[in-house]
Design a protein around this motif. Structure first.
Motif, PDB file in Angstrom:
ATOM      1  N   SER A 252     -28.125 -80.516  64.199  1.00 20.44           N
ATOM      2  CA  SER A 252     -29.320 -80.316  63.376  1.00 20.44           C
ATOM      3  C   SER A 252     -28.947 -79.771  62.009  1.00 20.44           C
ATOM      4  N   ASP A 253     -29.929 -79.831  61.139  1.00 27.32           N
ATOM      5  CA  ASP A 253     -29.774 -79.243  59.811  1.00 27.32           C
ATOM      6  C   ASP A 253     -30.304 -77.815  59.880  1.00 27.32           C
ATOM      7  N   MET A 254     -29.568 -76.989  60.590  1.00 29.92           N
ATOM      8  CA  MET A 254     -29.965 -75.606  60.806  1.00 29.92           C
ATOM      9  C   MET A 254     -29.846 -74.834  59.488  1.00 29.92           C
ATOM     10  N   PRO A 255     -30.881 -74.055  59.134  1.00 30.13           N
ATOM     11  CA  PRO A 255     -30.787 -73.226  57.935  1.00 30.13           C
ATOM     12  C   PRO A 255     -29.594 -72.269  58.038  1.00 30.13           C
ATOM     13  N   LEU A 256     -29.009 -71.930  56.919  1.00 28.16           N
ATOM     14  CA  LEU A 256     -27.807 -71.104  56.887  1.00 28.16           C
ATOM     15  C   LEU A 256     -27.985 -69.796  57.658  1.00 28.16           C
ATOM     16  N   GLU A 257     -29.115 -69.134  57.459  1.00 25.25           N
ATOM     17  CA  GLU A 257     -29.351 -67.857  58.145  1.00 25.25           C
ATOM     18  C   GLU A 257     -29.345 -68.041  59.664  1.00 25.25           C
ATOM     19  N   ASP A 258     -29.986 -69.108  60.145  1.00 24.20           N
ATOM     20  CA  ASP A 258     -30.013 -69.386  61.581  1.00 24.20           C
ATOM     21  C   ASP A 258     -28.619 -69.748  62.093  1.00 24.20           C
ATOM     22  N   ALA A 259     -27.871 -70.508  61.298  1.00 33.32           N
ATOM     23  CA  ALA A 259     -26.517 -70.894  61.694  1.00 33.32           C
ATOM     24  C   ALA A 259     -25.618 -69.664  61.806  1.00 33.32           C
ATOM     25  N   LEU A 260     -25.753 -68.729  60.883  1.00 35.73           N
ATOM     26  CA  LEU A 260     -24.967 -67.495  60.939  1.00 35.73           C
ATOM     27  C   LEU A 260     -25.340 -66.661  62.164  1.00 35.73           C
ATOM     28  N   ALA A 261     -26.635 -66.589  62.468  1.00 36.55           N
ATOM     29  CA  ALA A 261     -27.090 -65.844  63.652  1.00 36.55           C
ATOM     30  C   ALA A 261     -26.558 -66.510  64.923  1.00 36.55           C
ATOM     31  N   ALA A 262     -26.590 -67.849  64.965  1.00 36.28           N
ATOM     32  CA  ALA A 262     -26.088 -68.581  66.132  1.00 36.28           C
ATOM     33  C   ALA A 262     -24.580 -68.373  66.275  1.00 36.28           C
ATOM     34  N   TYR A 263     -23.872 -68.379  65.165  1.00 34.38           N
ATOM     35  CA  TYR A 263     -22.422 -68.150  65.182  1.00 34.38           C
ATOM     36  C   TYR A 263     -22.107 -66.749  65.702  1.00 34.38           C
ATOM     37  N   GLN A 264     -22.852 -65.757  65.245  1.00 30.26           N
ATOM     38  CA  GLN A 264     -22.637 -64.380  65.701  1.00 30.26           C
ATOM     39  C   GLN A 264     -22.925 -64.264  67.198  1.00 30.26           C
ATOM     40  N   GLU A 265     -24.029 -64.851  67.631  1.00 34.40           N
ATOM     41  CA  GLU A 265     -24.367 -64.811  69.061  1.00 34.40           C
ATOM     42  C   GLU A 265     -23.281 -65.518  69.873  1.00 34.40           C
ATOM     43  N   GLY A 266     -22.796 -66.638  69.361  1.00 33.83           N
ATOM     44  CA  GLY A 266     -21.733 -67.373  70.042  1.00 33.83           C
ATOM     45  C   GLY A 266     -20.477 -66.536  70.179  1.00 33.83           C
ATOM     46  N   ASN A 267     -20.111 -65.803  69.133  1.00 33.50           N
ATOM     47  CA  ASN A 267     -18.941 -64.924  69.202  1.00 33.50           C
ATOM     48  C   ASN A 267     -19.111 -63.855  70.279  1.00 33.50           C
ATOM     49  N   GLU A 268     -20.307 -63.289  70.360  1.00 33.64           N
ATOM     50  CA  GLU A 268     -20.584 -62.270  71.378  1.00 33.64           C
ATOM     51  C   GLU A 268     -20.496 -62.874  72.782  1.00 33.64           C
ATOM     52  N   LEU A 269     -21.003 -64.099  72.933  1.00 34.49           N
ATOM     53  CA  LEU A 269     -20.940 -64.769  74.233  1.00 34.49           C
ATOM     54  C   LEU A 269     -19.497 -65.085  74.633  1.00 34.49           C
ATOM     55  N   VAL A 270     -18.686 -65.514  73.669  1.00 35.77           N
ATOM     56  CA  VAL A 270     -17.272 -65.797  73.944  1.00 35.77           C
ATOM     57  C   VAL A 270     -16.580 -64.524  74.409  1.00 35.77           C
ATOM     58  N   GLN A 271     -16.861 -63.409  73.740  1.00 34.86           N
ATOM     59  CA  GLN A 271     -16.271 -62.125  74.136  1.00 34.86           C
ATOM     60  C   GLN A 271     -16.679 -61.768  75.559  1.00 34.86           C
TER      61      GLN A 271
END
Length: 75
Positions: free
Chosen positions: A26-45
Motif C-alpha cells: 500500500s501507499d502507507m503514509p510516512l507516519e504510519d509506515a514509521l509506526a508499523a516499522y517500530q511495532e515490527g521491531n518490537e515484535l521481532v525482539q
C-alpha cells in the motif's frame, strides 16, 4: 497509541506478517509506515526472546546438550 503485547510467539509472527504485507502493498503514509516499522521491531525482539527461552528449555531438557531432532520413527 501503543499496541498490546502479543500473547504468544505465533500471534507475534502473524502480526509481523500482516505489518509486512501492509507496508509492501500500500501507499502507507510516512507516519504510519514509521509506526508499523517500530511495532515490527518490537515484535521481532519479542520473537527472538521467545526463541531464546525455548532453546534454553531444550538445553535443560537435554542435560545441556542440544541434540539433533530425529522424526524418523524407525530409529
Amino acid at each position: 497509541m501503543k499496541k498490546a503485547a502479543p500473547k504468544s510467539f505465533e500471534e507475534a509472527l502473524k502480526r509481523l506478517e500482516t505489518l509486512t504485507q501492509a507496508m509492501q502493498s500500500s501507499d502507507m503514509p510516512l507516519e504510519d509506515a514509521l509506526a508499523a516499522y517500530q511495532e515490527g521491531n518490537e515484535l521481532v525482539q519479542y520473537c527472538q526472546e521467545k526463541l531464546a527461552e525455548a532453546e534454553q528449555k531444550l538445553q535443560v531438557l537435554d542435560a545441556g546438550e542440544l541434540k539433533e531432532l530425529n522424526l524418523d520413527p524407525s530409529e
